[in-house]
Write a protein that holds these residues in place. Structure first.
Motif, short mmCIF file in Angstrom:
data_model
loop_
_atom_site.label_atom_id
_atom_site.label_comp_id
_atom_site.label_asym_id
_atom_site.label_seq_id
_atom_site.Cartn_x
_atom_site.Cartn_y
_atom_site.Cartn_z
N HIS B 16 1.47 -1.14 -0.20
CA HIS B 16 -0.02 0.07 -0.03
C HIS B 16 0.88 1.10 0.06
O HIS B 16 1.62 1.28 0.95
CB HIS B 16 -0.61 0.02 1.36
N CYS B 17 0.84 2.01 -0.97
CA CYS B 17 1.68 3.19 -1.50
C CYS B 17 1.01 4.73 -0.02
O CYS B 17 -0.54 4.71 -0.71
CB CYS B 17 2.18 3.41 -2.75
N PRO B 18 1.37 4.96 0.91
CA PRO B 18 0.26 6.28 1.11
C PRO B 18 0.40 6.80 0.61
O PRO B 18 -0.54 8.09 1.42
CB PRO B 18 1.23 6.11 2.85
N TYR B 19 1.15 7.60 -0.18
CA TYR B 19 1.24 8.79 -1.18
C TYR B 19 -0.66 8.62 -2.54
O TYR B 19 -1.26 9.04 -2.04
CB TYR B 19 2.13 8.72 -2.29
N CYS B 20 0.09 7.24 -2.84
CA CYS B 20 -1.31 7.31 -3.97
C CYS B 20 -2.42 6.39 -3.30
O CYS B 20 -3.17 6.24 -4.02
CB CYS B 20 -0.76 5.68 -4.46
N ASP B 21 -2.07 5.39 -2.21
CA ASP B 21 -3.40 5.28 -0.78
C ASP B 21 -4.12 4.33 -1.93
O ASP B 21 -5.17 4.68 -1.97
CB ASP B 21 -4.47 6.46 -0.86
N HIS B 70 10.46 2.54 -1.92
CA HIS B 70 10.19 3.75 -3.18
C HIS B 70 8.78 3.60 -3.60
O HIS B 70 9.90 2.49 -4.47
CB HIS B 70 11.72 4.09 -3.43
N HIS B 71 8.17 4.40 -4.09
CA HIS B 71 7.10 3.84 -5.27
C HIS B 71 7.79 4.21 -6.91
O HIS B 71 7.89 5.72 -7.21
CB HIS B 71 6.15 4.34 -4.56
N SER B 72 8.72 3.68 -6.92
CA SER B 72 9.81 4.34 -7.84
C SER B 72 8.82 4.26 -9.19
O SER B 72 9.29 5.72 -10.09
CB SER B 72 10.99 3.54 -7.99
N GLY B 74 5.78 4.82 -8.88
CA GLY B 74 4.88 5.65 -9.59
C GLY B 74 4.88 7.04 -9.18
O GLY B 74 5.10 7.63 -10.04
N CYS B 75 4.53 7.07 -7.94
CA CYS B 75 4.85 8.50 -7.25
C CYS B 75 5.39 9.11 -7.17
O CYS B 75 6.24 9.58 -6.91
CB CYS B 75 3.26 9.34 -6.47
N GLY B 76 7.30 8.25 -6.77
CA GLY B 76 7.93 8.74 -7.05
C GLY B 76 8.63 8.61 -5.03
O GLY B 76 9.69 9.61 -4.92
ZN LIG Z 1 2.65 6.23 -4.63
#
Ligand SMILES: [Zn+2]
Lengths: 220, 127, 1025
Positions: B16-21, B70-72, B74-76
């Motif tokens: 789960h990316c907490p930034y892209c949620d 690192h959501h490399s 995705g959102c970085g």
């Molecule tokens: Zn993300």
């Protein structure tokens, strides 16, 4: 350009349109060429968009204020997480796509990129306590549109992202892995998606899509 | 937009990316080692031994472990993953600079000698 | 040519009626070159059996003849080579799983030169005495060099398949899926699970490796009624209903091979393997589906295990379930006279199928003393001879069973009581009970647990969202499979609905189908049939057919002190084959436990890892082959490079022009010409691959000061500066030129290979340690095309294309940058140099790259403008002593080691990254390796890169010889007309003028003088031009 400013804003557009080449210019995707086993009933259609203005917007701070500031400039505001605003189905847009909590991608006609960049900077500068940056990246990406009944299958071969309707509705945009590269993928229609891929990976991406679409028939 | 080098068979986590949620496939991410290693505020005041511990000593956890990912593709963004290194259960993910308590019944792992146990960022030391 | 009719006569074991085969569609195939015939609906195994083929291979260690033993994926013996020639061959195909098609060619792989030859039997017997258990370790551990020889011989003799050397002519790919509920296995429980889940409206994916759903119902043509209709008919209507539901996806012919973390499943669909090559369409042969399931239902069933007895590997010994399948599904009786050995009711089903096919059953030996079940009663009613409290102790015959010995045993099955008696038969069917297929459940590390009631391992507890139903839970009765399936499917769906906060469906429910189970008697825990002799004295009692592991070998392992089952496994190679011990594992564990006097739950089980069954390399690779193996990155000028005949070099994923040969030039000749042109007139380099990062924000300067070793506070707009980037350890990790565009705006360049690393480096510090700094980083590597014109005529060339920049040295100084228009397009021009010549680096948006490049080539004709590649670039920079990070540095080199102290500013207020690291005791000691230049004493001798340096007076016999360092870069310099090199040499910076020696691999010793690496134009006049 004025280098006394704190940031450099330059018109990066040459008025002679014939001087520019999109990343897949050499692949001659503009014609009606086709590939694959069943081009008569091609299940996949793939096109590269014409040269398009692309700006990276970086903003930290009061995003709703920033969005309000941008709206008079572009006619659209900042989209929220994984969303887009405007008309991403067309390169004339304008459209804004969410990239990251502090990053958006603007697509607009190439001739308007400079004016938009200036106006956005001015608008954002007028909002207090806001960190922002704008970068022209019009040369850095190929913009592809993929459509057709089997486009979904080509995408399922390419990315592990959950493409089901309930997870990937119209207007949604995601950055994800694609083959062995990464792209931004935006849903622009029932059977239509927009792919933003790095310029240097354009040939790989094109070859990958062409290969994946082979069994369905591909029309350019 | 960063270049990712996704693997295609070895990546199996759902993170789960907490930034892209959103939960995303592991191939969108890169693991960046132990989380919560704030850069010391006064490197020049540290002994060689202390500096060596900062740059080289890491927890070799068996059990709950905090990692920077690192959501490399995705959102970085960089974020923290709290997971079990034995079962590979992910207890949760949280943004850089934040903290997530261990779930009830899960205890801190034993850690390698010299390694610093992760602790909640105190504000002054970065994340 | 032999006629269909003649071929049909060869199907001596085909029953005249029955079976799910199409007798109207005969299919020709060959086995070891002999023409044979089967029918549509056959597997290769059923067709071979129909033709009376008893021997399909020879065993690994003892070279014993082996026949088909099972009818499924657990088959250990019938492993064939498919295809006739070249890249169309497939090794290690299980005959029991391969559908027959017209023209199929297969051959046995076990046996050399022929499975029927006794030649290997002789060798095998010798080998048998040598190759005892643990032979891998005992015999082949030393000398290691012999292992390769032994292995080659053994592999060839045992026939572990021949890997074709030619490229595979077929294509493969991967496809990703997401589903709410995935059900693995479309037997009765899996079908119920899928149905129950699907009725709630969630997305369901149902996967089965067979071409038809139904599992055991289909394999055994089960007659038991479900919801009032025969089970096979119920399966068909259930499948029809599932396929109609839009939220259900069914994948048949698809084997789930791996069950990875967080319910990520890999499943290989065989899309064309059932088709004759001529019928295969131009599309993927095998597709690997990669499925992420929110909830997973494993309905993977169970494998029947045989009972181990003496000579149980003689062809004609099969599992009871296989007999049922061959007779009922394929109308093949793999013999004439059957004896059944069983410890449960399943054996009776084989006997009855055989009997009902009109063939003779001489005896059913049931290890249980008292049996009261419907199956037993049916056999008695049919007049079959049932011997309770009895086991088959031994088979006789070598290439085919010629009879068995049956003996009475004691109640716990540990001892023979009385004399075994000889019973006539040519086929033996045994059933030792069922082993749940727990493989997938344990792929992520969950250990299966022993279930005393099931007499088998069942899936262990896991945090994963998984549900189990059917035989994998150890409950095999059809009614339990159906009810368990409905329960698991409903639970999976409701778990998904709850986790996703969806509304529960109001009316959706699926009633448990009704059925009436026969009365069954409990299975007896019996794995090894006792013999009058103990295992070490009895004829071989095989546990693992593929690895020739016997009961005696397992006893020997325990006697040698191996008590952990993992050690026993490695010692004996139990379960090491391509079948992963599907039929043998439980028997092996039980025999070991028995010998150790422990319960099975105490010895535990071995773990299973992916893959469940062998997967082709094609399916693993998917579309990532050939040109798609790895992305190739190109610059916008690629077409021009191709047109100019460039040879390319890989720099990471980039394809960079390496050199541009003219005519038949060698690389050396091309590089000398390109270098000469650059030094004397003007050269052109595509530098677009350099990493470029746009940095904006009020804290941009501060940030640069923290990540670079030098100072950035005062760099004025319009100026450029070279910087070194170090890790926290003080070692150089990247370098490049960064331009100040304006006070809050910088354009950073990195090495081509370091672009992604550096951007991540900046981001990780910004995001985790210094979020308070107001700065943004954006990769613009792909946005800018970068081309460098270098050489004394570069200003004149640029002036032809650029009118709006004053290019004079006074106005446009070294390390300045200016915006302007080049060839009609907006550009940023940097006056920086990596050659030591007057140079201009022109950056234009990449869509203009090709245009500007072409304009430069055209305008440069009058100056003999020469495009050059990376090789010439390397030579030119080395002539100036400019470093290449990663070539002249290796992660152990500080800026001081490079003599780049001028690029380090320790007075900056912030303790920049690398400062503390390079202040460590070891980084400031004397005698560190330092970068220097080298001039060989013989100027024509070019040192090899990597050559090791020693002192001149070193005594080579006084080992170890003290090493001084090594050569990092070495070229022949056109400008100096001599060789030059750069090297990392201990204390080298203080040793200019000293001569040191380089002993080379070919025996030569090259002497070279240490010097400054700034070989050419030491006062740097040219670049200031
Ligand atoms: Zn993300």
């Amino acid at each position: 350009m004025n280098t006394n400013e704190v940031t450099v804003v330059a018109n990066q557009y040459a008025n002679d349109a014939s001087l520019a080449q999109t990343p897949l210019h050499h692949a001659q995707l503009d014609g009606n060429s086709s590939s694959g086993t069943a081009t008569q009933n091609a299940g996949v259609r793939l096109t590269e968009r014409e040269l398009t203005g692309q700006l990276v917007l970086r903003i930290r701070g009061d995003l709703s204020a920033a969005s309000k500031a941008i709206e008079p400039v572009l006619g659209i505001g900042l989209p929220s997480t994984l969303k887009s605003t405007g008309n991403p189905a067309s390169s004339s847009g304008p459209s804004l796509a969410w990239v990251s909590p502090d990053e958006w991608r603007l697509l607009c006609p190439i001739e308007q990129a400079f004016e938009n960049e200036q106006n956005i900077r001015n608008a954002l500068s007028a909002v207090g306590e806001l960190s922002h940056a704008v970068v022209n990246v019009s040369g850095g990406y190929t913009l592809l549109d993929i459509s057709g009944a089997d486009a979904i299958n080509v995408l399922k071969k390419s990315t592990g992202y959950d493409l089901r309707d309930k997870n990937f509705p119209l207007g949604k945009v995601v950055g994800t892995a694609f083959g062995k590269t990464s792209v931004h993928l935006l849903r622009t229609g029932e059977e239509k998606w927009h792919i933003i891929a790095r310029r240097s990976f354009a040939d790989y991406t094109w070859l990958w899509l062409q290969n994946a679409a082979r069994e369905y028939g591909l029309k350019i | 937009m960063n270049t990712a080098q996704p693997g295609w068979l070895t990546n199996m986590f759902l993170i789960h990316c907490p930034y892209c949620d959103e939960h995303r496939e592991e191939e969108e991410f890169h693991a960046s080692g132990q989380a919560h290693l704030p850069r010391p505020l006064d490197p020049d005041g540290m002994s060689d031994e202390q500096w060596g511990e900062y740059i080289n000593y890491r927890i070799s956890a068996r059990g709950a472990h905090r990692e920077l990912w690192h959501h490399s593709a995705g959102c970085g963004k960089f974020f923290n993953v709290l997971r079990d290194t034995v079962s590979y259960e992910i207890y949760g993910t949280y943004k850089a600079g934040e903290w997530l308590e261990l779930p009830a019944g899960v205890s801190e792992p034993r850690i390698a000698k010299g390694a610093k146990r992760a602790h909640e960022p105190s504000g002054g030391e970065g994340a | 040519m032999i006629t269909d009719r003649e071929l049909r006569i060869q199907q001596v074991r085909r029953l005249s009626t029955g079976g799910d085969i199409d007798r109207a569609k005969p299919l020709r195939f060959t086995y070891n070159g002999s023409p044979l015939q089967g029918y549509e609906g056959d597997t290769v195994a059923s067709a071979l059996l129909a033709n009376g083929i008893d021997i399909v291979g020879r065993s690994f260690k003892y070279s014993r003849p082996r026949g088909i033993m099972t009818a499924g994926i657990d088959e250990p013996n019938a492993i064939l080579q498919l295809g006739k020639k070249g890249g169309t061959q497939t090794p290690n195909v299980r005959a029991t799983e391969q559908p027959l098609f017209e023209g199929l060619a297969c051959s046995s792989v076990k046996g050399w030169p022929s499975v029927n030859s006794d030649f290997m039997g002789l060798v095998g017997k010798v080998g048998g005495s040598v190759m005892g258990p643990g032979f891998y370790y005992k015999t082949f551990m030393f000398p290691a060099s012999f292992w390769m020889t032994y292995e080659a011989v053994i592999r060839k003799a045992a026939g572990l398949g021949r890997s074709p050397k030619e490229p595979d002519t077929e294509t493969y790919d991967h496809m990703n899926h997401h589903t709410d509920v995935m059900v693995v296995g479309a037997g009765p429980s899996g079908l119920c699970a899928a149905m129950a889940a699907a009725k709630t409206g969630v997305d369901v994916m149902l996967v089965d490796n067979h071409s038809k759903a139904g599992g055991e119902i289909t394999a055994r043509a089960t007659a038991q009624l479900i919801d009032g209709v025969p089970a096979t008919q119920w399966v068909e209507s259930a499948m029809a209903e599932l396929k109609r539901m839009p939220n259900v996806k069914v994948l048949l012919n698809t084997l789930v091979n791996g069950c990875h973390d967080h319910n990520f499943l890999t499943a290989v669909e065989l899309r064309q393997d059932h088709l004759a090559p001529k019928d295969r369409i131009d599309a993927v042969r095998q597709r690997m589906h990669k499925v992420r399931a929110s909830e997973l239902v494993l309905a993977t069933g169970a494998h029947e295990r045989p009972i181990v007895f003496a000579n149980n590997d003689v062809p004609g010994c099969l599992t009871a379930g296989a007999i049922v399948t061959y007779v009922k599904q394929f109308a093949v009786a793999p013999g004439k006279v059957l004896v059944v050995g069983t410890n449960n009711d399943s054996g009776y089903e084989a006997a009855m199928a055989w009997h009902e096919a009109g063939l003779k059953v001489t005896a059913i030996a049931d290890s249980r003393q008292n049996v009261s079940s419907d199956a037993h009663q049916a056999a008695v009613d049919a007049g079959l001879t049932v011997l309770t409290g009895s086991v088959v102790t031994e088979a006789t015959g070598s290439k085919r069973v010629s009879g068995v010995y049956i003996a009475r045993i004691n109640a716990d099955g540990s001892k023979v009581e009385g004399e075994p008696r000889s019973v006539e038969c040519d086929t033996v069917a045994t059933s030792g009970g069922y082993s749940p297929v727990v493989h997938l459940s344990s792929h992520t590390g969950t250990r299966p647990v022993w279930d005393e009631q099931a007499i088998g391992f069942v899936p262990g507890k896991t945090f994963e969202a998984r549900h189990f139903c059917g035989s994998v839970t150890g409950r095999h009765a059809l009614s339990e499979c159906l009810a368990g399936g409905v329960d698991a499917g409903a639970k999976a769906a409701s778990a998904f609905i709850a986790a996703n906060q969806m509304d529960a469906p109001s009316s959706a429910s699926f009633a448990v189908p009704t059925t009436t189970d026969p009365k069954v008697a409990a299975t007896q825990a019996l794995y090894l049939a006792p013999h009058t002799h103990k295992p070490s004295r009895a004829p071989k009692q095989f546990v693992d057919m593929q690895n020739d592991v016997t009961a005696a070998a397992i006893h020997m392992a325990t006697q040698e002190g191996f008590e952990n089952i993992e050690h026993v496994k490695r010692y004996t190679a139990l379960g090491f084959g391509t079948d992963q011990g599907k039929t043998g594992n439980i028997n092996g564990l039980a025999i070991a436990a028995q010998q150790l006097g422990k319960a099975i739950e105490e010895t535990g089980t071995t773990t299973f890892r992916p893959n469940y069954a062998p997967v082709s390399f094609g399916a693993v690779s998917g579309a990532h082959v050939g040109p798609l193996f790895d992305p190739k990155r190109f610059t916008a000028m690629q077409q021009s490079h191709l047109d100019n005949g460039a040879e390319f070099e890989d720099v990471g994923q980039w394809k960079r022009p390496w050199y541009f040969p003219v005519g038949n030039e060698t690389m050396d000749e091309a590089v000398r010409r390109e270098g000469r042109a650059t030094r004397t007139s003007v050269g052109l380099l595509d530098a677009s691959t350099l990493g470029k990062i746009d940095i904006q924000g009020p804290d941009a300067r501060e940030f640069l000061g923290r990540v670079y070793t030098n100072a950035w506070a005062k760099l004025a707009p319009g100026r450029c500066r070279y910087g070194l980037m170090c890790g926290e350890d003080g070692m150089v990790m990247d370098d490049g030129v960064t331009a100040c565009l304006s006070d809050h705006h910088f354009h950073m360049t990195t090495t081509s290979g370091g672009a992604a690393t550096v951007l991540n480096w900046l981001e990780i510090y910004h995001q985790t340690d210094w979020p308070e700094l107001d700065v943004f980083f954006t990769s613009v590597t792909d946005h800018w095309s970068t081309m460098t014109i270098s050489g004394p005529n570069s200003r004149k060339l640029l002036a032809k294309l650029c009118q709006d920049i004053d290019l004079s040295a006074e106005s446009f100084g070294f390390m300045d940058w200016k915006p302007g228009t080049v060839a009609g397009v907006p550009a940023r021009v940097f006056r920086i140099s990596f050659t030591g010549e007057l140079s201009f680096e022109i950056n234009v948006p990449a869509h203009y790259g090709a245009h500007v490049w072409d304009c430069l080539l055209e305008a440069g004709k009058e100056f003999d403008l020469t495009p050059y590649g990376t090789e010439t670039m390397h030579v030119l920079r080395a002539e100036k002593g400019f470093i290449i990070v990663g070539q002249d540095t290796d992660g152990s080199v500080t800026p001081m080691d490079l003599d780049h102290g001028w690029a380090v500013n320790n007075n900056k207020p912030f303790s920049f990254i690398g400062k503390r690291g390079m202040a460590r005791e070891d980084c400031v000691r004397d005698n560190r390796k330092q970068l220097v230049g080298l001039k060989t004493k013989k100027p024509e001798v070019v040192l090899p890169e990597g050559a090791q340096a020693v002192e001149l007076d070193t005594d080579p016999d006084d080992t170890p010889v003290p090493m001084l360092g090594h050569v990092t870069s070495s070229y022949y310099s056109m400008a100096l007309d001599r060789s030059i090199a750069m090297a990392l040499i201990k204390g080298g910076i203080d040793r200019y003028g000293d001569t040191i020696a380089f002993p080379l691999l070919d025996g030569r010793i090259v002497h070279a003088e240490i010097c400054s690496p700034n070989f050419y134009d030491p006062n740097n006049d040219a670049q200031k031009g």
